[in-house]
Design a protein around this motif. Structure first.
Motif, PDB file in Angstrom:
ATOM      1  N   ASN A 215       0.834  -1.203   0.000  1.00  0.00           N
ATOM      2  CA  ASN A 215       0.000   0.000   0.000  1.00  0.00           C
ATOM      3  C   ASN A 215       0.869   1.254   0.000  1.00  0.00           C
ATOM      4  OD1 ASN A 215      -2.268  -1.578   0.042  1.00  0.00           O
ATOM      5  ND2 ASN A 215      -3.062  -0.823   1.987  1.00  0.00           N
ATOM      6  N   TRP A 220      -1.306   4.842  -6.870  1.00  0.00           N
ATOM      7  CA  TRP A 220      -2.671   5.328  -7.002  1.00  0.00           C
ATOM      8  C   TRP A 220      -3.225   5.689  -5.634  1.00  0.00           C
ATOM      9  CZ3 TRP A 220      -4.538   5.370 -12.037  1.00  0.00           C
ATOM     10  CH2 TRP A 220      -5.873   5.764 -12.217  1.00  0.00           C
ATOM     11  N   ASP A 221      -3.603   6.935  -5.426  1.00  0.00           N
ATOM     12  CA  ASP A 221      -4.251   7.345  -4.190  1.00  0.00           C
ATOM     13  C   ASP A 221      -5.742   7.082  -4.334  1.00  0.00           C
ATOM     14  OD1 ASP A 221      -5.413   8.602  -2.013  1.00  0.00           O
ATOM     15  OD2 ASP A 221      -4.043  10.307  -2.056  1.00  0.00           O
ATOM     16  N   HIS A 223      -8.160   6.758  -2.231  1.00  0.00           N
ATOM     17  CA  HIS A 223      -9.083   7.517  -1.394  1.00  0.00           C
ATOM     18  C   HIS A 223      -9.389   8.885  -2.001  1.00  0.00           C
ATOM     19  CE1 HIS A 223      -8.361   4.273   1.236  1.00  0.00           C
ATOM     20  NE2 HIS A 223      -7.272   4.744   1.830  1.00  0.00           N
ATOM     21  N   ARG A 224      -8.351   9.623  -2.335  1.00  0.00           N
ATOM     22  CA  ARG A 224      -8.541  10.961  -2.900  1.00  0.00           C
ATOM     23  C   ARG A 224      -9.233  10.897  -4.258  1.00  0.00           C
ATOM     24  NH1 ARG A 224      -5.621  14.127  -6.293  1.00  0.00           N
ATOM     25  NH2 ARG A 224      -3.900  12.650  -6.322  1.00  0.00           N
ATOM     26  N   SER A 225      -8.829   9.934  -5.072  1.00  0.00           N
ATOM     27  CA  SER A 225      -9.390   9.804  -6.413  1.00  0.00           C
ATOM     28  C   SER A 225     -10.883   9.487  -6.361  1.00  0.00           C
ATOM     29  CB  SER A 225      -8.642   8.705  -7.176  1.00  0.00           C
ATOM     30  OG  SER A 225      -9.161   8.545  -8.472  1.00  0.00           O
TER      31      SER A 225
END
Length: 259
Positions: A215, A220-221, A223-225
């Protein structure tokens, strides 16, 4: 098998260190707001149990998951159910991604909407031969989980699936490497437990460290995406287009939009 308050989520910890979480909400495993939060809490709690080394997430019934309960949202005269569904899905997807141990999703039948969010954040996916994966959100006047679909299929395939709402098959995802194996439906649980058994046989401390490290290097984030996508869903709701799309779905008719 123990069950959550709503009865939609069942769970058990087997003696070999494998936790099993089962979604079972007929007719199509579309979860209510409460169901999404219950799933999130169950996955997080089991991940924190030091006796657990791997978690299998699967479902009973006709398909793996049909997303949110649209009828619940449509029955709310305000926006509380929509806000709850947004937050509940975010919590459940995050719980799978952040679970301290690897999560294996065992998918059969349809995997739609919120189901994509769950499997897209899982560590490993095994699928039945009849499994299909799709995002019908555009047809429902919403957006979301393209973040997770992009982890399952190539970029242009993801865009085509979002725009057209066409699903992809388990065999397609297997060819792209996002599904580990495809088996007959009757063998799905056994296949998931076979993979889980390989992981559970290893050092629990090392496996937990491996999950945290993977993780940590993820490009790739999620949560934000995903939260960014949710903003557009709420915007569409405020415009009124989503209400018409949901009403048409509930009433079994074609939606009427001002182009």
């Amino acid at each position: 098998m123990q069950r959550t308050a709503s009865g939609a989520i069942g769970w058990v910890v087997h003696g070999d260190g494998i936790a099993e979480v089962v979604v079972d909400r007929p007719p199509v495993n579309a979860l209510t707001v409460a169901g999404w939060f219950e799933l999130a809490e169950t996955v997080r709690r089991l991940g924190e149990d030091r006796a657990v080394r791997v978690l299998v997430l699967r479902a009973e019934g006709r398909g793996f998951n049909a997303g949110v309960d649209i009828k619940e949202i449509q029955a709310d005269p305000g926006y509380e159910a929509l806000i709850g569904a947004n937050r509940g899905c975010f919590a459940a997807f995050a719980a799978v991604y952040e679970c301290a141990v690897p999560v294996i999703a065992a998918v059969h039948g349809f995997c739609l909407g919120g189901g994509i969010g769950l499997v897209g954040n899982a560590d490993i996916i095994v699928a039945a031969e009849d499994a299909t994966f799709g995002l019908p959100e555009v047809d429902r006047g919403a957006l979301g989980a393209a973040t997770h679909l992009a982890r399952l299929v190539p970029q242009h395939k993801m865009r085509a699936m979002v725009y057209t709402a066409r699903p992809a098959t388990a065999h397609e995802l297997h060819a792209w490497g996002s599904v580990l194996s495809v088996v007959p439906a009757r063998q799905l649980r056994d296949e998931a437990f076979a993979v889980a058994g390989e992981i559970a046989a290893k050092s629990g401390r090392v496996i937990r460290a491996a999950k945290e490290s993977l993780n940590g290097i993820d490009l790739w984030d999620v949560h934000r995406s995903y939260r960014y996508e949710q903003g557009f869903t709420f915007e569409l709701n405020l415009s009124g287009v989503s209400d018409e799309a949901r009403a048409a779905f509930v009433e079994g008719r074609d939606a009427k939009f001002d182009r």
